[in-house]
Write a protein that holds these residues in place. Structure first.
Motif, PDB file in Angstrom:
ATOM      1  N   CYS A 187      -5.526   0.120 -13.232  1.00  0.00           N
ATOM      2  CA  CYS A 187      -4.710  -0.932 -12.479  1.00  0.00           C
ATOM      3  C   CYS A 187      -3.141  -0.459 -12.511  1.00  0.00           C
ATOM      4  N   GLY A 188      -2.984   0.741 -12.901  1.00  0.00           N
ATOM      5  CA  GLY A 188      -1.458   1.086 -12.898  1.00  0.00           C
ATOM      6  C   GLY A 188      -0.554   0.501 -14.137  1.00  0.00           C
ATOM      7  N   VAL A 189      -1.249   0.207 -15.146  1.00  0.00           N
ATOM      8  CA  VAL A 189      -0.581  -0.348 -16.298  1.00  0.00           C
ATOM      9  C   VAL A 189      -1.039   0.192 -17.507  1.00  0.00           C
ATOM     10  N   CYS A 201       5.315  -0.688 -10.379  1.00  0.00           N
ATOM     11  CA  CYS A 201       6.117  -1.756  -9.808  1.00  0.00           C
ATOM     12  C   CYS A 201       5.190  -2.592  -8.931  1.00  0.00           C
ATOM     13  N   ASP A 202       4.372  -1.734  -8.119  1.00  0.00           N
ATOM     14  CA  ASP A 202       3.692  -2.299  -7.107  1.00  0.00           C
ATOM     15  C   ASP A 202       2.251  -2.675  -7.481  1.00  0.00           C
ATOM     16  N   VAL A 203       2.034  -3.452  -8.455  1.00  0.00           N
ATOM     17  CA  VAL A 203       1.040  -4.144  -8.626  1.00  0.00           C
ATOM     18  C   VAL A 203       1.151  -5.337  -9.229  1.00  0.00           C
ATOM     19  N   ILE A 230       0.350  -3.812  -4.139  1.00  0.00           N
ATOM     20  CA  ILE A 230       1.087  -4.350  -3.221  1.00  0.00           C
ATOM     21  C   ILE A 230       1.626  -3.167  -2.313  1.00  0.00           C
ATOM     22  N   LYS A 231       0.914  -2.845  -1.232  1.00  0.00           N
ATOM     23  CA  LYS A 231       1.516  -1.615  -0.571  1.00  0.00           C
ATOM     24  C   LYS A 231       1.970  -2.052   1.010  1.00  0.00           C
ATOM     25  N   THR A 232       1.594  -3.294   1.363  1.00  0.00           N
ATOM     26  CA  THR A 232       1.761  -3.764   2.531  1.00  0.00           C
ATOM     27  C   THR A 232       2.447  -5.048   2.554  1.00  0.00           C
ATOM     28  N   ARG A 278      15.691  13.098  -7.231  1.00  0.00           N
ATOM     29  CA  ARG A 278      14.544  13.159  -6.309  1.00  0.00           C
ATOM     30  C   ARG A 278      13.167  12.823  -6.573  1.00  0.00           C
ATOM     31  N   PRO A 279      12.280  12.522  -6.151  1.00  0.00           N
ATOM     32  CA  PRO A 279      10.993  12.248  -6.834  1.00  0.00           C
ATOM     33  C   PRO A 279      10.321  13.329  -7.592  1.00  0.00           C
ATOM     34  N   HIS A 280       9.994  13.144  -8.857  1.00  0.00           N
ATOM     35  CA  HIS A 280       9.149  14.119  -9.802  1.00  0.00           C
ATOM     36  C   HIS A 280       7.815  13.641  -9.992  1.00  0.00           C
ATOM     37  N   GLY A 281       7.321  12.493  -9.085  1.00  0.00           N
ATOM     38  CA  GLY A 281       5.876  12.110  -9.366  1.00  0.00           C
ATOM     39  C   GLY A 281       5.925  11.189 -10.596  1.00  0.00           C
ATOM     40  N   SER A 282       5.014  10.286 -10.806  1.00  0.00           N
ATOM     41  CA  SER A 282       5.076   9.335 -11.778  1.00  0.00           C
ATOM     42  C   SER A 282       5.102   9.875 -13.170  1.00  0.00           C
ATOM     43  N   HIS A 287     -14.337   9.711 -17.985  1.00  0.00           N
ATOM     44  CA  HIS A 287     -14.180  10.458 -16.548  1.00  0.00           C
ATOM     45  C   HIS A 287     -13.276   9.564 -15.715  1.00  0.00           C
ATOM     46  N   TYR A 288     -12.299  10.644 -15.114  1.00  0.00           N
ATOM     47  CA  TYR A 288     -11.178   9.941 -14.157  1.00  0.00           C
ATOM     48  C   TYR A 288     -11.357  10.854 -12.852  1.00  0.00           C
ATOM     49  N   THR A 289     -11.176  10.193 -11.507  1.00  0.00           N
ATOM     50  CA  THR A 289     -11.038  10.740 -10.385  1.00  0.00           C
ATOM     51  C   THR A 289      -9.897  10.005  -9.717  1.00  0.00           C
ATOM     52  N   LEU A 302      13.882   0.956 -15.760  1.00  0.00           N
ATOM     53  CA  LEU A 302      13.266   1.053 -14.351  1.00  0.00           C
ATOM     54  C   LEU A 302      13.516   2.549 -14.170  1.00  0.00           C
ATOM     55  N   ILE A 303      12.588   3.353 -13.761  1.00  0.00           N
ATOM     56  CA  ILE A 303      12.831   4.610 -13.197  1.00  0.00           C
ATOM     57  C   ILE A 303      12.379   4.692 -11.462  1.00  0.00           C
ATOM     58  N   GLY A 304      13.569   5.317 -10.958  1.00  0.00           N
ATOM     59  CA  GLY A 304      13.124   5.257  -9.465  1.00  0.00           C
ATOM     60  C   GLY A 304      14.374   6.308  -8.778  1.00  0.00           C
TER      61      GLY A 304
HETATM   62  N1  GDD Z   1      10.392   7.035 -10.259  1.00  0.00           N
HETATM   63  C1  GDD Z   1       9.542   7.388  -9.802  1.00  0.00           C
HETATM   64  N2  GDD Z   1       9.354   8.730  -9.006  1.00  0.00           N
HETATM   65  N3  GDD Z   1       8.330   6.565  -9.278  1.00  0.00           N
HETATM   66  C2  GDD Z   1       7.379   7.122  -8.664  1.00  0.00           C
HETATM   67  C3  GDD Z   1       7.157   8.535  -8.249  1.00  0.00           C
HETATM   68  C4  GDD Z   1       8.295   9.059  -8.481  1.00  0.00           C
HETATM   69  O1  GDD Z   1       8.295  10.439  -8.143  1.00  0.00           O
HETATM   70  N4  GDD Z   1       6.205   8.679  -7.440  1.00  0.00           N
HETATM   71  C5  GDD Z   1       5.425   7.481  -7.660  1.00  0.00           C
HETATM   72  N5  GDD Z   1       6.163   6.648  -8.311  1.00  0.00           N
HETATM   73  C6  GDD Z   1       5.766   4.973  -8.649  1.00  0.00           C
HETATM   74  C7  GDD Z   1       5.511   4.254  -7.611  1.00  0.00           C
HETATM   75  O2  GDD Z   1       6.488   3.483  -6.932  1.00  0.00           O
HETATM   76  C8  GDD Z   1       4.470   3.323  -8.147  1.00  0.00           C
HETATM   77  O3  GDD Z   1       5.013   2.171  -8.714  1.00  0.00           O
HETATM   78  C9  GDD Z   1       3.843   4.100  -9.177  1.00  0.00           C
HETATM   79  O4  GDD Z   1       4.613   5.094  -9.427  1.00  0.00           O
HETATM   80  C10 GDD Z   1       2.432   4.766  -8.669  1.00  0.00           C
HETATM   81  O5  GDD Z   1       2.561   5.399  -7.322  1.00  0.00           O
HETATM   82  P1  GDD Z   1       1.846   6.749  -6.813  1.00  0.00           P
HETATM   83  O6  GDD Z   1       1.902   7.778  -7.651  1.00  0.00           O
HETATM   84  O7  GDD Z   1       2.223   6.690  -5.294  1.00  0.00           O
HETATM   85  O8  GDD Z   1       0.225   6.215  -6.853  1.00  0.00           O
HETATM   86  P2  GDD Z   1      -0.518   5.043  -6.111  1.00  0.00           P
HETATM   87  O9  GDD Z   1       0.162   3.587  -6.335  1.00  0.00           O
HETATM   88  O10 GDD Z   1      -1.179   5.393  -4.770  1.00  0.00           O
HETATM   89  O11 GDD Z   1      -1.822   4.831  -7.133  1.00  0.00           O
HETATM   90  C11 GDD Z   1      -1.588   4.744  -8.518  1.00  0.00           C
HETATM   91  O12 GDD Z   1      -1.763   3.269  -8.911  1.00  0.00           O
HETATM   92  C12 GDD Z   1      -3.007   2.788  -8.415  1.00  0.00           C
HETATM   93  C13 GDD Z   1      -2.799   1.250  -8.948  1.00  0.00           C
HETATM   94  O13 GDD Z   1      -1.929   0.394  -8.330  1.00  0.00           O
HETATM   95  C14 GDD Z   1      -2.788   5.275  -9.157  1.00  0.00           C
HETATM   96  O14 GDD Z   1      -2.534   5.534 -10.630  1.00  0.00           O
HETATM   97  C15 GDD Z   1      -4.044   4.737  -8.866  1.00  0.00           C
HETATM   98  O15 GDD Z   1      -5.019   5.464  -9.796  1.00  0.00           O
HETATM   99  C16 GDD Z   1      -4.242   3.301  -9.359  1.00  0.00           C
HETATM  100  O16 GDD Z   1      -5.352   2.635  -8.941  1.00  0.00           O
END
Ligand code: GDD
Length: 409
Positions: free
Chosen positions: A180-182, A114-116, A255-257, A86-90, A165-167, A55-57
């Protein structure tokens, strides 16, 4: 060998999840009686030859320590929490821990948000991925054209399933097929992330030497080690025979809300009915409450036999449900007391809250709307005969008058 990585994010990401995220990191909020992150973890544990789950967070380590050791023992799969400072992005987060992940010498790496909420068809994805022969395969689903812009929209070749193509969250409609984030990747993903870092640095250097304005915009840009998987990696790799898609026709939600957590709790309860009905409550003889499927009740909760519960109800540890109470579509958290003849419908009731006799706590059940359910934060007291409709109540409040469509701070 295969490893799985679940991105759990951190405290700043959970703001839409308030007031529930004030008590517990969002990934540990219970859906169908199990922490949100438990569902992807348990899906990963069924992948053949799985060596490790990471688990990375950027939550504090101690917030996950107990859960991680309990789940490792339960599933007999090593689960480890890796904390970013600190956050480094996904993509940046994944890259930060490349040495740990590659230690297992994996042939494939699953990456899950994690949030799907979905059925996580991981073994099927792995088979498809091996057939495609690319660097990565993305789980995708068709959604309504109106909702697609909240996600990554993509176009895939209908025959080969190649990502063309991806946007990410486009302003104008591209496609109703979404990310779907998987994902599943070969270890080459780390090379792709490395290349993207290098290109960014080169671009920044170039700009720095060209104009002062560009220098300003470059310094305002994201930190140099911050990289998003979707926009920075997937998007530029589309159409290069590196990425493919696997479409699920099963359920999928994000699952955002809190409203969506209630909806997804119901989806996971329905999945338990198919995969592990033993986890669900059933009417056991005349001394137990009336249960309408699907319902989860923690073994330590006390439910009066004259209560009527379900569908889509999940009751956590040490909750007490009084005589004649009626519960429909709700999540009742630890140590809640619901007194005689109270009704709770389309609502989430926070830890240690109490709901008085003949009271009614209710939402209209629109899980996608801001005030479509009622949410009570921790230690909220609703007094006897009070009605609370479509409202959000912050922790430690006492309600002695009825409210409707209100946010009580
Ligand atoms: N460890 C870590 N560090 N996790 C992160 C970070 C980070 O800096 N930033 C985001 N995450 C995790 C979030 O907790 C989430 O589980 C996942 O990475 C994606 O988060 P976001 O980058 O905020 O994107 P999103 O959730 O708005 O949308 C993404 O997921 C959708 C599906 O649920 C995108 O990839 C969409 O294209 C996709 O449809």
């Amino acid at each position: 060998r295969v490893v799985a990585v679940i991105m759990v994010g951190g405290p700043t990401k959970g703001t839409r999840f308030r007031p529930l995220s004030l008590n517990v990191p969002k990934p540990l909020f219970p859906l169908a009686g199990q922490p949100m992150v438990h569902h992807p973890i348990s899906a990963c544990s069924r992948i053949p030859n799985l060596a490790q789950i990471y688990l990375i967070g950027f939550y504090e380590e101690r917030e996950f320590a107990l859960y991680v050791s309990a789940i490792s023992n339960e599933l007999r799969v090593p689960v480890r929490y890796l904390r970013e400072d600190r956050p480094h992005g996904s993509a940046g987060g994944l890259y930060t821990f490349r040495d740990y992940i590659l230690e297992e010498n994996p042939s494939h790496i699953f990456l899950l948000n994690c949030d799907v909420c979905c059925s996580f068809p991981l073994p099927q994805m792995l088979d498809a991925h091996k057939n495609y022969g690319g660097m990565g395969t993305i789980l995708v689903i068709k959604v309504s054209a109106e909702s697609a812009n909240q996600f990554g929209e993509l176009v895939a070749d209908p025959v080969t399933n190649e990502l063309l193509h991806y946007t990410e969250k486009p302003e104008t409609f591209v496609s109703d097929l979404i990310n779907c984030g998987v994902y599943i990747f070969t270890p080459d993903i780390f090379k792709a992330i490395q290349d993207s870092f290098t290109q960014r640095k080169d671009r920044a250097n170039l700009r720095r030497t060209t104009s002062f304005e560009a220098l300003q915009s470059a310094t305002k840009a994201l930190p140099a080690d911050y990289l998003r998987l979707d926009q920075d990696i997937l998007s530029p790799l589309a159409g290069k025979k590196e990425l493919y898609t696997y479409e699920t026709r099963d359920f999928w939600e994000q699952i955002k809300t809190p409203g969506m957590s209630l909806k997804c709790s119901g989806l996971y309860l329905a999945q338990f009915r198919r995969t592990s009905p033993i986890l669900l409550a059933g009417s056991k003889g005349s001394r137990s409450a009336t249960i309408i499927d699907d319902v989860y009740i923690h073994p330590s909760a006390k439910v009066h036999p004259s209560a009527k519960i379900g569908p889509n109800v999940s009751i956590s540890a040490n909750a007490r449900i009084g005589a004649g109470a009626r519960l429909i579509s709700c999540i009742i958290l630890d140590d809640v007391e619901i007194k005689e003849n109270a009704e709770v419908i389309h609502s989430i009731v926070g830890w240690k809250s109490s709901i008085g006799k003949w009271s009614r706590v209710q939402g209209e059940g629109d899980y996608y709307a801001k005030l479509g359910i009622t949410i009570l934060g921790e230690s909220v007291a609703v007094e006897d005969e009070v009605v609370v409709i479509n409202s959000i109540v912050l922790p430690n409040k006492t309600l002695n008058v009825s409210v409707q469509e209100e946010i009580i701070l």
